[in-house]
Design an enzyme around this catalytic site. Structure first.
Site, PDB file in Angstrom:
ATOM      1  N   ARG A 180      -2.874  -2.233  -3.101  1.00  0.00           N
ATOM      2  CA  ARG A 180      -4.059  -1.435  -2.814  1.00  0.00           C
ATOM      3  C   ARG A 180      -4.067  -0.234  -3.762  1.00  0.00           C
ATOM      4  O   ARG A 180      -3.080   0.505  -3.841  1.00  0.00           O
ATOM      5  CB  ARG A 180      -4.017  -0.926  -1.378  1.00  0.00           C
ATOM      6  N   ASN A 221       0.865  -1.185   0.000  1.00  0.00           N
ATOM      7  CA  ASN A 221       0.000   0.000   0.000  1.00  0.00           C
ATOM      8  C   ASN A 221       0.901   1.234   0.000  1.00  0.00           C
ATOM      9  O   ASN A 221       1.504   1.572   1.020  1.00  0.00           O
ATOM     10  CB  ASN A 221      -0.887  -0.042   1.253  1.00  0.00           C
ATOM     11  N   ARG A 265      -8.521  10.521  20.352  1.00  0.00           N
ATOM     12  CA  ARG A 265      -8.084  10.278  21.735  1.00  0.00           C
ATOM     13  C   ARG A 265      -7.824  11.608  22.421  1.00  0.00           C
ATOM     14  O   ARG A 265      -8.250  11.822  23.562  1.00  0.00           O
ATOM     15  CB  ARG A 265      -6.820   9.412  21.758  1.00  0.00           C
ATOM     16  N   GLU A 296     -13.279   0.554  16.375  1.00  0.00           N
ATOM     17  CA  GLU A 296     -12.812  -0.590  17.157  1.00  0.00           C
ATOM     18  C   GLU A 296     -12.447  -0.212  18.589  1.00  0.00           C
ATOM     19  O   GLU A 296     -12.471  -1.068  19.480  1.00  0.00           O
ATOM     20  CB  GLU A 296     -11.577  -1.213  16.483  1.00  0.00           C
ATOM     21  N   ARG A 321     -11.184  16.177   7.573  1.00  0.00           N
ATOM     22  CA  ARG A 321     -12.077  16.460   6.428  1.00  0.00           C
ATOM     23  C   ARG A 321     -13.468  16.837   6.920  1.00  0.00           C
ATOM     24  O   ARG A 321     -13.978  16.237   7.871  1.00  0.00           O
ATOM     25  CB  ARG A 321     -12.207  15.224   5.535  1.00  0.00           C
ATOM     26  N   HIS A 367     -17.152   2.393   8.931  1.00  0.00           N
ATOM     27  CA  HIS A 367     -15.684   2.419   8.971  1.00  0.00           C
ATOM     28  C   HIS A 367     -15.294   3.785   9.532  1.00  0.00           C
ATOM     29  O   HIS A 367     -15.350   4.797   8.832  1.00  0.00           O
ATOM     30  CB  HIS A 367     -15.107   2.211   7.562  1.00  0.00           C
ATOM     31  N   LEU A 368     -14.938   3.819  10.821  1.00  0.00           N
ATOM     32  CA  LEU A 368     -14.645   5.091  11.482  1.00  0.00           C
ATOM     33  C   LEU A 368     -13.159   5.139  11.834  1.00  0.00           C
ATOM     34  O   LEU A 368     -12.745   4.663  12.900  1.00  0.00           O
ATOM     35  CB  LEU A 368     -15.503   5.251  12.749  1.00  0.00           C
ATOM     36  N   LYS A 397       3.530   0.756   2.930  1.00  0.00           N
ATOM     37  CA  LYS A 397       3.119  -0.216   3.950  1.00  0.00           C
ATOM     38  C   LYS A 397       3.128  -1.583   3.297  1.00  0.00           C
ATOM     39  O   LYS A 397       2.717  -1.711   2.141  1.00  0.00           O
ATOM     40  CB  LYS A 397       1.680   0.073   4.406  1.00  0.00           C
TER      41      LYS A 397
HETATM   42  P1  AMP Z   1      -7.376   4.375  11.337  1.00  0.00           P
HETATM   43  O1  AMP Z   1      -7.440   5.373  10.224  1.00  0.00           O
HETATM   44  O2  AMP Z   1      -8.366   3.264  11.191  1.00  0.00           O
HETATM   45  O3  AMP Z   1      -5.984   3.884  11.629  1.00  0.00           O
HETATM   46  O4  AMP Z   1      -7.843   5.168  12.653  1.00  0.00           O
HETATM   47  C1  AMP Z   1      -6.999   6.095  13.284  1.00  0.00           C
HETATM   48  C2  AMP Z   1      -7.803   6.972  14.206  1.00  0.00           C
HETATM   49  O5  AMP Z   1      -8.518   6.190  15.177  1.00  0.00           O
HETATM   50  C3  AMP Z   1      -6.925   7.887  15.057  1.00  0.00           C
HETATM   51  O6  AMP Z   1      -6.651   9.081  14.393  1.00  0.00           O
HETATM   52  C4  AMP Z   1      -7.774   8.137  16.276  1.00  0.00           C
HETATM   53  O7  AMP Z   1      -8.517   9.322  16.095  1.00  0.00           O
HETATM   54  C5  AMP Z   1      -8.741   6.974  16.327  1.00  0.00           C
HETATM   55  N1  AMP Z   1      -8.551   6.163  17.552  1.00  0.00           N
HETATM   56  C6  AMP Z   1      -7.723   5.121  17.750  1.00  0.00           C
HETATM   57  N2  AMP Z   1      -7.846   4.643  19.012  1.00  0.00           N
HETATM   58  C7  AMP Z   1      -8.773   5.409  19.633  1.00  0.00           C
HETATM   59  C8  AMP Z   1      -9.349   5.449  20.951  1.00  0.00           C
HETATM   60  N3  AMP Z   1      -8.998   4.584  21.895  1.00  0.00           N
HETATM   61  N4  AMP Z   1     -10.261   6.410  21.192  1.00  0.00           N
HETATM   62  C9  AMP Z   1     -10.629   7.291  20.258  1.00  0.00           C
HETATM   63  N5  AMP Z   1     -10.140   7.295  19.023  1.00  0.00           N
HETATM   64  C10 AMP Z   1      -9.217   6.381  18.701  1.00  0.00           C
END
Ligand code: AMP
Length: 400
Positions: free
Chosen positions: A93, A9, A287, A336, A243, A210-211, A16
């Site tokens: 990817r 990726n 976080r 997650e 965004r 997907h957050l 990656k």
């Molecule tokens: P990803 O793009 O799927 O790697 O998600 C990354 C984002 O997940 C980070 O920028 C954080 O904002 C969020 N994230 C990860 N762990 C937590 C957590 N324990 N609480 C809140 N947000 C989190």
């Protein structure tokens, strides 16, 4: 000898990678080359079950970056294969496949042309994706290379959901329409959710959230996407790290006029300076925003409410489109891990049959049902695994 797939990726300055053994579906190693083409290139390599190795070595481009990855993979101390002959195919990817690809494909010159034709609509992603493909092809010319597109899973959307209400020639001449992204992740969690529901996928109605840093929702009916929140680009839909997601398009011209911005500047403003970062003034990382909200920061608290309400609105809209749903799925970084955000999203939705068990919800990164026993809709937390989908598609096509 086993069949190992290298999953790649490439971003504008990063590579990656993961090596997946297709017999066991185990990841043998994963890693990241960061700052490719920028002074201070670092490769972080993690063989499964062993300590990670960090190599610092300035590298001019993606080909040099990939060469270092391959050298690392065969290294006698921390490598995971004896020689490159043990890698049978590479899965790439690719973010945007336009309307050309509803599934993964063997990369040919024609496929590369389509990826290049999509540079205009995915300027941050497709050029480095293609650079990665060409770097890998030059170093591993004797094995198949497969492209797995973020847009592919969404190609089942019907026109009534992918068309914008613009003059029709915008679609005919310029292919302006909704495409949707994160398809590989939405696909993976849909499959897992159907398995957890214990039903054939054809009989399921699932809403996938997907957050992550980028964020999108998909309405999946019988395993096929019927609608998704991202649009022509990954800017539309939910509030994201940086965004803005959905806004009145008239705001764009208003800001351009007030701040004297050109198209490139406003694009950057909406993609990089907005979202949770712009609204909270704290960070693009949820976080940090959560910590600030807990400490009483009013803008951070507001950001979390805006974020959760936007997701809620999409759940409601997609339940209407699907005529009900069996499960909603939380995945990616926030989905997650962000316990309070999941709780806030699912609060006060009993009318729609969504009832969260807030005790069960206290989990991170595990595959689990966090709905109450009497909830009509199941609420799943499912860690996504895009690399496994890429590896499996690659294996399927390469072993034909
Ligand atoms: P990803 O793009 O799927 O790697 O998600 C990354 C984002 O997940 C980070 O920028 C954080 O904002 C969020 N994230 C990860 N762990 C937590 C957590 N324990 N609480 C809140 N947000 C989190």
């Amino acid at each position: 000898m086993g069949f190992n797939v290298l999953v790649v990726n490439c971003g504008s300055s990063s590579i990656k990678y993961q090596v997946v053994d297709m017999e066991t579906k185990d990841t043998l190693a994963s890693g990241l080359v960061d700052r490719v083409g920028i002074p201070g290139t670092v490769l972080t390599h993690k063989p499964e079950g062993k300590e990670k190795t960090v190599i610092e070595k300035d590298l001019p481009d993606h080909t040099a970056g990939m060469q270092l990855v391959l050298d690392t993979l065969v290294n006698p101390d921390y490598g995971v294969v004896k020689d490159l002959g043990e890698i049978k195919a590479v899965g790439h990817r690719v973010v945007h496949g336009g309307e050309a690809f509803a599934e993964s494909v063997l990369i040919t010159d024609d496929v590369k042309k389509v990826i290049r034709d999509c540079f205009d609509v995915a300027p941050l992603h497709n050029p480095p994706n293609l650079m990665g493909i060409e770097a890998c092809e030059s170093l591993m010319s004797n094995i198949p290379h497969i492209a797995v597109f973020d847009t592919a899973f969404h190609q089942t959307m019907p026109p009534e959901n992918f068309m914008y209400a613009l003059p029709y020639e915008m679609y005919e001449q310029y292919k302006v329409r909704r495409y949707g992204f994160h398809g590989t992740s939405h696909y993976y969690v849909t499959q897992r959710a159907a398995a957890l529901l214990g039903k054939p996928i054809e009989q399921t109605k699932i809403i996938t959230l997907h957050l992550g840093n980028g964020a999108s929702v998909a309405a999946v009916d019988g395993g096929k996407v019927i609608d998704t929140s991202m649009g022509f680009t990954p800017l539309q839909g939910l509030v994201m790290g940086t965004r803005c997601g959905d806004i009145d398009p008239a705001v764009v011209f208003y800001i351009m006029e007030k701040l004297n911005m050109g198209p490139a500047e406003i694009n950057n403003y909406l993609n990089k300076k907005s979202g949770a970062l712009g609204l909270s003034g704290v960070s693009n990382d949820f976080r940090d925003i959560g910590d600030a909200a807990d400490a009483g920061n009013a803008r951070a608290q507001l950001t979390l409410k805006v974020y959760a309400n936007r997701v809620k609105s999409y759940i409601g809209a997609y339940m209407a489109q699907l005529n009900g749903c069996d499960a909603i799925v939380f995945t990616a970084g926030l989905g997650e891990n962000a316990i309070p955000i999941r709780e806030q999203i699912c609060a006060n939705m009993e009318f729609l049959g969504i009832k969260m068990d807030t005790e069960k919800n206290k989990v991170r990164g595990e595959e689990v049902d966090v709905a109450t026993d009497d909830s009509k809709v199941r609420i799943f937390v499912i860690p996504t695994n895009e690399e496994l989908v890429i590896a499996m598609d690659t294996y399927k096509i390469a072993s034909k």
